[in-house]
Enzyme design. Structure first.
Site, short mmCIF file in Angstrom:
data_model
loop_
_atom_site.label_atom_id
_atom_site.label_comp_id
_atom_site.label_asym_id
_atom_site.label_seq_id
_atom_site.Cartn_x
_atom_site.Cartn_y
_atom_site.Cartn_z
N LYS A 1 -8.46 1.01 -6.02
CA LYS A 1 -8.06 2.39 -5.67
C LYS A 1 -8.92 3.43 -6.40
CE LYS A 1 -3.28 1.07 -4.69
NZ LYS A 1 -3.25 -0.30 -5.24
N TYR B 1 -10.82 6.66 -7.50
CA TYR B 1 -10.61 8.11 -7.35
C TYR B 1 -11.23 8.78 -8.57
CZ TYR B 1 -8.14 12.58 -6.74
OH TYR B 1 -7.82 13.90 -6.58
N LYS C 1 -6.59 -10.97 -2.93
CA LYS C 1 -6.62 -9.59 -3.45
C LYS C 1 -6.64 -9.64 -4.98
CE LYS C 1 -3.00 -6.51 -3.47
NZ LYS C 1 -2.95 -5.69 -4.70
O1 C5P Z 1 4.63 -9.90 -4.45
P1 C5P Z 1 4.46 -8.96 -3.30
O2 C5P Z 1 4.27 -9.63 -1.96
O3 C5P Z 1 5.54 -7.91 -3.26
O4 C5P Z 1 3.09 -8.24 -3.66
C1 C5P Z 1 2.53 -7.31 -2.84
C2 C5P Z 1 1.19 -6.85 -3.35
O5 C5P Z 1 0.83 -5.70 -2.60
C3 C5P Z 1 1.13 -6.45 -4.81
O6 C5P Z 1 -0.20 -6.74 -5.26
C4 C5P Z 1 1.38 -4.98 -4.78
O7 C5P Z 1 0.74 -4.29 -5.82
C5 C5P Z 1 0.70 -4.59 -3.46
N1 C5P Z 1 1.23 -3.38 -2.85
C6 C5P Z 1 2.55 -3.21 -2.47
N2 C5P Z 1 2.95 -2.07 -1.86
C7 C5P Z 1 2.08 -1.12 -1.65
C8 C5P Z 1 0.75 -1.25 -2.02
C9 C5P Z 1 0.36 -2.41 -2.62
O8 C5P Z 1 3.36 -4.10 -2.66
N3 C5P Z 1 2.47 -0.04 -1.03
#
Ligand code: C5P
Length: 229
Positions: A62, A64, A33
């Site tokens: 995202k 928009y 990602k």
């Molecule tokens: O480090 P971690 O596993 O918490 O990272 C999760 C990823 O998913 C990050 O890129 C964060 O921006 C994204 N994300 C999130 N929660 C959301 C949407 C996206 O943690 N609701």
């Protein structure tokens, strides 16, 4: 499980750092990602580099904007071979995105309500219901308009699956194996629980990217899922 469901979030500040992580993960992870931070630092050039290495890319920008801009921007992304792209799950933006994607293989994922949103943000949106109600309403609309899937928290994945149906691609961040530091994530689920609740893909950042041995950590997550499955 027929494929590897792990998508590693490359939340780093330069192409060099991202490159080093991808190299260390090797064949253990094939899906990455790229979010706003890395995109702002390294742009489509780095995304193309990943694709040239036969990695799958989830571009988490995202989108928009006014429909014409969304349509044209999505058409640009569709040409690159990116696999997943996020769009805010607002009807006008989703309609334009579906048009822009045309007959390409790009899959469009709706972002229903940001998980940082609380009741005060609902008031700001002038929405009378709860966050879950808005998530469900937007998930339903996304599928009606031809989107391919939804980004959902592990807590909402089973409700969203019921609404979106078996073909929807459900992608879930907020994943932590038992015993791993949660960081700033408040509501997390283990990889096995998120898969059992109906997720197709797990976005995992720090648990893997900050591990002493990221490839071994990804392997542990895969083993957890397979054992549970
Ligand atoms: O480090 P971690 O596993 O918490 O990272 C999760 C990823 O998913 C990050 O890129 C964060 O921006 C994204 N994300 C999130 N929660 C959301 C949407 C996206 O943690 N609701």
């Amino acid at each position: 499980m027929t494929q590897n469901p792990i998508i590693v979030a490359l939340d780093v500040e330069s192409a060099d750092e991202a490159r080093a992580l991808v190299a260390r993960l090797g064949s253990q992870v094939n899906f990455y990602k790229v979010g706003m931070e890395l995109y702002a630092a390294a742009g489509m050039e780095f995304v193309r580099e990943l694709i040239a290495q036969r990695k799958d890319v989830f571009l988490d920008l995202k989108f928009y904007d006014i429909p014409e801009t969304v349509r044209r921007a999505v058409a640009q992304v569709a040409r690159t071979g990116v696999r997943f792209l996020t769009i805010h799950a607002v009807a006008s933006a989703m309609r334009a995105a579906v048009e822009g994607r045309g007959s390409s293989a790009l899959k469009l994922l709706g972002v229903t309500v940001l998980t940082s949103f609380g009741p005060e943000d609902m008031e700001d949106l002038n929405f009378q219901g709860t966050v879950s109600e808005l998530v469900e309403r937007r998930a339903r609309k996304a599928m009606e308009l031809g989107m391919d899937g939804i980004v959902t928290s592990p807590q909402e994945v089973s409700a969203v699956r019921r609404i979106a149906g078996p073909k929807a691609i459900l992608v879930t961040p907020g994943i932590r194996s038992a015993g791993i530091d949660k960081g700033d994530q408040k509501r997390v689920a283990t990889p096995a629980d998120a898969m059992a609740a109906g997720a197709d893909y797990l976005v995992i950042g720090r648990q893997i990217t900050r591990a002493a041995d990221p490839a071994a950590e990804a392997g542990r997550v895969l083993a957890e899922i397979c054992v549970a499955g």
